[in-house]
Design a protein around this motif. Structure first.
Motif, short mmCIF file in Angstrom:
data_model
loop_
_atom_site.label_atom_id
_atom_site.label_comp_id
_atom_site.label_asym_id
_atom_site.label_seq_id
_atom_site.Cartn_x
_atom_site.Cartn_y
_atom_site.Cartn_z
N ARG A 279 40.66 48.81 36.82
CA ARG A 279 40.62 47.57 36.03
C ARG A 279 42.04 47.10 35.73
NH1 ARG A 279 39.77 48.33 29.85
NH2 ARG A 279 41.76 49.34 30.36
N ALA A 282 43.71 45.50 38.72
CA ALA A 282 43.07 44.32 39.31
C ALA A 282 43.96 43.09 39.17
CB ALA A 282 41.72 44.07 38.64
N ASP A 284 45.01 39.60 38.40
CA ASP A 284 44.42 38.53 37.60
C ASP A 284 43.03 38.88 37.10
OD1 ASP A 284 46.69 36.87 38.05
OD2 ASP A 284 45.87 36.32 40.01
N GLY A 285 42.81 40.19 36.88
CA GLY A 285 41.52 40.62 36.38
C GLY A 285 40.38 40.50 37.37
N ASP A 286 40.71 40.42 38.67
CA ASP A 286 39.69 40.24 39.71
C ASP A 286 39.18 41.61 40.17
OD1 ASP A 286 38.12 39.64 41.87
OD2 ASP A 286 39.54 38.23 42.78
N ALA A 288 36.51 42.39 41.90
CA ALA A 288 36.03 42.42 43.29
C ALA A 288 37.19 42.64 44.26
CB ALA A 288 35.30 41.13 43.62
N ALA A 289 38.32 41.99 44.00
CA ALA A 289 39.47 42.12 44.92
C ALA A 289 40.04 43.51 44.94
CB ALA A 289 40.53 41.12 44.52
N GLY A 293 36.66 43.78 47.99
CA GLY A 293 36.02 42.50 48.24
C GLY A 293 34.55 42.52 48.60
N TYR A 313 33.24 45.04 35.33
CA TYR A 313 32.83 45.06 36.74
C TYR A 313 31.57 44.23 36.97
CZ TYR A 313 36.36 48.64 37.49
OH TYR A 313 37.56 49.30 37.58
N SER A 315 30.73 41.60 35.48
CA SER A 315 31.06 40.17 35.46
C SER A 315 31.54 39.68 36.82
CB SER A 315 32.15 39.90 34.41
OG SER A 315 33.38 40.51 34.77
N ALA A 316 31.96 40.62 37.69
CA ALA A 316 32.38 40.26 39.04
C ALA A 316 31.25 40.45 40.05
CB ALA A 316 33.59 41.11 39.45
#
Length: 542
Positions: A279, A282, A284-286, A288-289, A293, A313, A315-316
């Protein structure tokens, strides 16, 4: 006394040994990629893996390994680990996994107690640890088989010495025979050897994949980087082999982010600490990336995780399936799944598993996956197994639909001088969720109030230009930790809240003895080692 049982499912067709899935895959999908590195060439098909397992298994027979022999396996997570494990199972031998972070004293105990006559090691450093441990053990030293020295090739070269019929006879392993002896990294006392049979393992995998079948779909990919000596990672590997999910091993956690980007796993097993680390990494808080992906699910085990991390997680669009398991159950006992998830719980019992809550709140487990006893330790076996029920030492509650919520450990309760029982789990998990904090140990047994020892994440400190202490006298660091403490206290009553804390300059480590190999805190060691710091939080007039 509340109890919930999930009906059993039919056993995996035709499987009687843990090695059987390897050969079934080779027949049904020989060209399917079974293992792949994080980058570059070297993919291994199902047929190639079966051939390698057979060749190494035959080589071990030629070298004199008999059915039932215990063989140590001390190495970082790597492809060769899987080859060794399945090769040993293919000839009825018993693997004894050892954490590559284990101390000489711990290795010596495992070698002595298990009676291992052979030991695979990964590299020269690991060989030196085993050699030092062997000197402390009475009797002949185990024969070392070093993976990075070409030992598997040399064993495979001896395969021609063993007739195919002899190998096939050795492959007919009785399902009730021991497949592995795993030494639990207990927080107190010497580790106990959990003897798990092929039946135990297969029963657990049946229930696990019945619950998480869509997650482990053929053609998917999984990254394994946590220690394979731990039952959680071992279960993930065996489930992936059984369902033909491509496996990539990452021996070094420092390469985790790059490895995930290269492999792009569809499912990822994590413990809470690495959920937090990823986390924080990540972009920019992404979420999934950072996971590559295309990860659709995280399977969480090893320890309770903070629900806020799970929400990050989810939320993605990444499902988080938390479960609860023990070495003595050959993996998970309960888990959430795609068809039934309840946040804040560790899910329902697996198929064929019963969970009961005893009068004192202890979680009891029964089922075919429950082990039959500790290796050479009848007293510990009698204490753990009573009338077929495994006494886990964990505390929990079952709701009306059979979802289990863990409330703590019988040994992790702090009882203050005022008689207040404080479950440290909630406070510690919330504190560890803060990016700055690496470990938190709540103390206060027989003390007037609850306090806490805190260690800080070295990577975060380096980013801030503060690699060295003292930290406890730094006003900015104390203010940030105080904010985390205040947030954690919001989850408990005032009588249970942390009233004082100390920031330690170093980390709690496995090598230092403060953590088990699975990163659980050894509370007695920490309380003893940091007695002065703890006493300082309780002035005479408190």
């Amino acid at each position: 006394m509340r109890e919930y049982q999930t009906p059993a499912v039919s056993a995996a067709s035709g499987l009687s040994s843990m090695a059987d899935p390897v050969y079934r895959n080779a027949v049904e999908q020989p060209a399917a990629v079974a293992f792949a590195p994080s980058q570059g060439a070297g993919r291994v098909t199902a047929a190639e893996f079966a051939d390698r397992v057979t060749a190494v298994g035959k080589g071990l027979i030629a070298a004199g390994v008999r059915a039932g022999d215990r063989i140590g396996l001390l190495s970082a997570t790597r492809y060769e680990w899987a080859v060794c494990d399945y090769a040993l199972w293919s000839i009825g031998a018993v693997s004894v996994p050892v954490y590559d972070t284990a101390s000489v004293e711990q290795v010596a105990w495992i070698l002595r107690d298990s009676g291992a006559g052979w030991c695979f090691v990964g590299n020269a450093d690991e060989a030196r640890v085993v050699e030092a441990a062997a000197r402390a053990v009475d009797g002949p030293a185990p024969r070392l088989l070093r993976l990075d020295d070409g030992v598997l090739d040399r064993l495979a070269e001896r395969a021609a010495e063993v007739d195919a019929e002899v190998f096939e006879q050795r492959r007919k392993v009785p399902p009730d025979s021991v497949a592995t002896v795993i030494y639990t990294s207990g927080t107190t006392g010497p580790a106990k050897g959990v003897a798990i049979t092929h039946d135990n393992f297969l029963s657990n995998l049946d229930g696990f994949l019945d619950r998480l079948g869509p997650v482990f779909s053929p053609g998917g990919a999984i990254v394994l980087f946590l220690p394979l000596a731990h039952i959680f990672t071992r279960t993930m590997q065996c489930a992936a082999v059984l369902r033909r999910v491509r496996i990539t091993h990452l021996p070094r956690t420092a390469e985790l982010v790059a490895g995930l980007a290269a492999v792009r796993p569809t499912v990822l097993p994590l413990v809470p600490r690495y959920m937090e680390k990823l986390r924080d990494a990540a972009p920019d808080g992404d979420a999934a990336a950072v996971l590559g992906g295309r990860c659709g699910a995280i399977v969480v085990g090893g320890a309770p995780h903070d629900e806020r991390i799970g929400h990050f997680y989810r939320s993605a669009g990444i499902a988080v399936y938390e479960g609860y398991g023990l070495t003595e159950v050959a993996g998970p006992a309960t888990i959430n799944g795609p068809d039934a998830t309840r946040l804040g719980t560790v899910g329902r019992p697996l198929a064929g598993v019963s969970v009961r809550i005893a009068a004192d709140g202890e979680v009891l487990v029964r089922g075919d996956c429950v082990f039959g006893g500790y290796h050479r330790n009848p007293a510990a076996t009698a204490s753990a197994l009573v009338d077929g029920w495994l006494h886990t030492g964990d505390l929990g509650v079952l709701d009306d639909d059979g979802f289990l919520s863990l409330t703590g450990r019988k040994k992790d309760l702090v009882i203050t001088a005022g008689g207040k029982n404080v479950d440290v789990t909630t406070l510690e998990s919330r504190l560890r969720a803060h990016p700055l904090i690496s470990q938190a140990v709540v103390v206060g047994d027989r003390r007037p109030f609850v306090s806490c020892l805190v260690t800080l994440d070295p990577a975060v400190l380096r980013e801030r230009g503060r690699p060295d202490g003292p930290f406890d006298r730094d006003p900015a660091l104390r203010a940030e930790v105080q904010a985390a403490v205040t947030a954690a206290n919001a989850a408990v009553s005032r009588a249970e809240s942390i009233r004082a804390f100390r920031i330690l300059d170093g980390e709690l480590t496995v090598s230092g003895g403060e953590l088990t190999a699975s990163l659980k805190v050894r509370r007695e060691t920490v309380n003893s080692r940091y007695r002065e710091e703890i006493d300082a939080m309780y002035p005479p007039d408190s």
